[in-house]
Design a protein around this motif. Sequence first.
Motif, PDB file in Angstrom:
ATOM      1  N   ARG A 195       0.952   4.173  -2.887  1.00  0.00           N
ATOM      2  CA  ARG A 195       0.708   5.582  -2.544  1.00  0.00           C
ATOM      3  C   ARG A 195       1.889   6.462  -2.930  1.00  0.00           C
ATOM      4  NH1 ARG A 195      -2.200   4.664   3.384  1.00  0.00           N
ATOM      5  NH2 ARG A 195      -4.335   4.469   2.578  1.00  0.00           N
ATOM      6  N   ARG A 196       3.096   5.963  -2.734  1.00  0.00           N
ATOM      7  CA  ARG A 196       4.262   6.752  -3.119  1.00  0.00           C
ATOM      8  C   ARG A 196       4.304   6.966  -4.627  1.00  0.00           C
ATOM      9  NH1 ARG A 196       9.125   3.923   0.434  1.00  0.00           N
ATOM     10  NH2 ARG A 196       8.436   4.646   2.486  1.00  0.00           N
TER      11      ARG A 196
ATOM     12  N   CYS B 189     -10.375  10.835  -7.776  1.00  0.00           N
ATOM     13  CA  CYS B 189      -9.898   9.813  -8.709  1.00  0.00           C
ATOM     14  C   CYS B 189     -10.998   9.434  -9.694  1.00  0.00           C
ATOM     15  CB  CYS B 189      -9.461   8.577  -7.915  1.00  0.00           C
ATOM     16  SG  CYS B 189      -8.994   7.161  -8.918  1.00  0.00           S
TER      17      CYS B 189
ATOM     18  N   LEU C   3       1.968   7.606  -6.454  1.00  0.00           N
ATOM     19  CA  LEU C   3       0.984   8.620  -6.841  1.00  0.00           C
ATOM     20  C   LEU C   3       1.325   9.991  -6.272  1.00  0.00           C
ATOM     21  CD1 LEU C   3      -2.254   6.517  -6.213  1.00  0.00           C
ATOM     22  CD2 LEU C   3      -0.956   6.755  -8.334  1.00  0.00           C
ATOM     23  N   ALA C   4       2.451  10.080  -5.553  1.00  0.00           N
ATOM     24  CA  ALA C   4       2.820  11.332  -4.898  1.00  0.00           C
ATOM     25  C   ALA C   4       3.899  12.061  -5.684  1.00  0.00           C
ATOM     26  CB  ALA C   4       3.319  11.043  -3.481  1.00  0.00           C
TER      27      ALA C   4
ATOM     28  N   THR D 227      -9.099  10.374  -2.310  1.00  0.00           N
ATOM     29  CA  THR D 227      -8.526  11.223  -3.358  1.00  0.00           C
ATOM     30  C   THR D 227      -9.560  11.483  -4.447  1.00  0.00           C
ATOM     31  OG1 THR D 227      -7.705   9.365  -4.688  1.00  0.00           O
ATOM     32  CG2 THR D 227      -6.275  10.190  -2.940  1.00  0.00           C
TER      33      THR D 227
ATOM     34  N   GLU E 179      -7.871   0.976  -1.687  1.00  0.00           N
ATOM     35  CA  GLU E 179      -7.370   1.559  -0.436  1.00  0.00           C
ATOM     36  C   GLU E 179      -6.375   2.673  -0.724  1.00  0.00           C
ATOM     37  OE1 GLU E 179      -8.188   1.015   2.754  1.00  0.00           O
ATOM     38  OE2 GLU E 179      -9.779  -0.345   2.072  1.00  0.00           O
ATOM     39  N   ALA E 180      -5.566   2.485  -1.772  1.00  0.00           N
ATOM     40  CA  ALA E 180      -4.529   3.470  -2.082  1.00  0.00           C
ATOM     41  C   ALA E 180      -5.119   4.808  -2.514  1.00  0.00           C
ATOM     42  CB  ALA E 180      -3.596   2.935  -3.159  1.00  0.00           C
ATOM     43  N   VAL E 181      -6.260   4.801  -3.194  1.00  0.00           N
ATOM     44  CA  VAL E 181      -6.839   6.049  -3.704  1.00  0.00           C
ATOM     45  C   VAL E 181      -7.960   6.566  -2.819  1.00  0.00           C
ATOM     46  CG1 VAL E 181      -6.253   5.408  -6.067  1.00  0.00           C
ATOM     47  CG2 VAL E 181      -8.532   4.874  -5.191  1.00  0.00           C
TER      48      VAL E 181
ATOM     49  N   LEU F 176       0.833  -1.206   0.000  1.00  0.00           N
ATOM     50  CA  LEU F 176       0.000   0.000   0.000  1.00  0.00           C
ATOM     51  C   LEU F 176       0.867   1.255   0.000  1.00  0.00           C
ATOM     52  CD1 LEU F 176      -2.847   1.209   0.212  1.00  0.00           C
ATOM     53  CD2 LEU F 176      -2.644   1.043   2.701  1.00  0.00           C
ATOM     54  N   GLU F 177       1.927   1.229   0.783  1.00  0.00           N
ATOM     55  CA  GLU F 177       2.824   2.376   0.835  1.00  0.00           C
ATOM     56  C   GLU F 177       3.512   2.585  -0.515  1.00  0.00           C
ATOM     57  OE1 GLU F 177       4.746   5.690   2.319  1.00  0.00           O
ATOM     58  OE2 GLU F 177       3.026   4.556   3.074  1.00  0.00           O
TER      59      GLU F 177
END
Length: 628
Positions: free
Chosen positions: A28-29, A61, A31-32, A59, A54-56, A24-25
Amino acid sequence: MTTFERDAKTLELPWPFTGREDELELVRRSLAGGRQGMVVTGPAGRGKTRLVTEAVRGTDCARVAGTPETRGLPFAAFAHLLPETESLHRAVQLLSSVRLLLVDDAHLLDDVSAALVHQLAVHGRTRLLVVATDGARVPGAISRLWTGELLPRLALEPLPREETARLLAAGAGGPEALTVNRLYRLCRGDLRLLRELVDAVRERGPLHRVADSAEWAWRGPVPITATVRERAVHLLDRAGPGERETLDRLAFGEPFPMDADTLDLDALEALETDGLVHVDEQGAARLAHPLHGPVLRAAAGRLRARRLARTPDSCAAALETETATLTRAIAETDVRAVPAPVGEWLVDEAFGIPARHAAVRARFARLRGALREAAAWAAEGLRTTPDDPACHLELGLAAAQSGDPEHAMSPPGPDTDGSARLSAPGPSSFPGRSTTDSPHVAEGSAATWWAAARGDLDAALATVREEPYDAVRLGAPDRAVGRLAGVFADHAEALTHGDGPALDRAAQALEERGFLLFAAEAYAQAVGAHRDPSAARTSRTRTVALARRCQGARTPALSGLVLGELTARQRQIVTLAAAGLSNRQIAEKLTLSIRTVGNHLYSAYARLGASDRDALPCLVELPEAQPA
């Protein structure tokens, strides 16, 4: 165990997101900042969609998804985002204003939609999160996202066994350790199949409630659900000469692999080529997937089943061989995983197993750090022989090393006339000793860990006599001088000298031999011995990773690891998080903002070497023991 039935509405199993924190991390990274996104791939049912959802979460999206029915319609997946008729060039222009686009089931996109996704990646104005299934035909424009290095690719691995257990335990009571193992073997990381099997098992039963526990156990045949049958329908259609007979013989021959020389070799070769049968280097053949056997057996007629089926009596010699193999592994101080399917099959099918085999299985699991599994094997032995002292001993030791003094203090077995003294089959439970076990050795180890479970380390050390490695684990290596050999002696010497790097090396050697709990304890001891803070953090990280695989272990070396490096506020927040409170609940309790709680936890993770809050119960001493 007692059979129980419950209303179907009470059997709904929540499926929280768990066990994918690192992945998940990573998503998320991706998308940053200035990053362009990621492609997530994996077999069907592995949890790809849940991960990216979960990742979005939270947000802005836009979402699209391919479907089999619209695969031939241009821009079908983007119909809700684009005007009715558009060129590819115009579509790229329109979607370039979208900040984040989630593309699910990208392997099912029509070619024009796939080209649109590829062009968006080339232009780089829209962050893309693309999900595709392994084994399916993927449009070339999608596969070139990662082969052309436009986007990084995350190939999702199966959910580990310990995370699967945590997922299954969500809600009010989950399956006991042997049921978790069985579900894990059958599903092989397919979470969709796992959910369907659990639902079917809970609806059809019979289930058995584990005594003094909210856990349940599943014994008996595999329910043939629509998905289970779908996984093996291609076997039922095999019509080549001898193929169905070969498949049925393998299905009814389980759990033993069959000698390839006794089968139709032409049929076997065809089945192996198609990936339906596995033949090992010794020429033993078995079905390629554990779900194939139940489906084939269910499809066979009654007479055919009667002709081919094995009985528990036919397994006696093989079970004895498994017992001897496990006993030898313990004696040789190497408890890496050993295939032992006969005992598992007898338990799964509710035939029961001899207490002697159960005690050896329990000891093997306990030495590996699989404490819940050890307790479950001991309980299976007590079902057939309620007074067996070796199974009582293993049950008590597993409870004691899980920090459960109430169950650890249960009497290990009857001793009314002095004849039923505590003893256990095969080599000593003490690793590194090659002599035969004695009743006094077993009793001594039990007394040591029962005292440790009560928190009385002085009393625990006072009972250490014939099991010197217990003293090392409890932090008193001077009591084991000259009484150990091999890696256990190395561990004792490193601890005696307070040598952090040597403790790390001993821990690594223990881990390589399968002694995961011992390795976790050695790494925990290294944390306090290291002079280099960076080395101490590395040892702590390894402690946490191994402790999480030890099914609730709460030994003194692990429970005494942690909170000294944290501020008072961090200790307070970490303790509440380890007890199961959410960030919002902690914020309300301490009158803090949710962001402040999150910042404190993030800093604490870095100092403790923990990757997420699920690791905290391994590190923090709670008023009541929490599962790791």
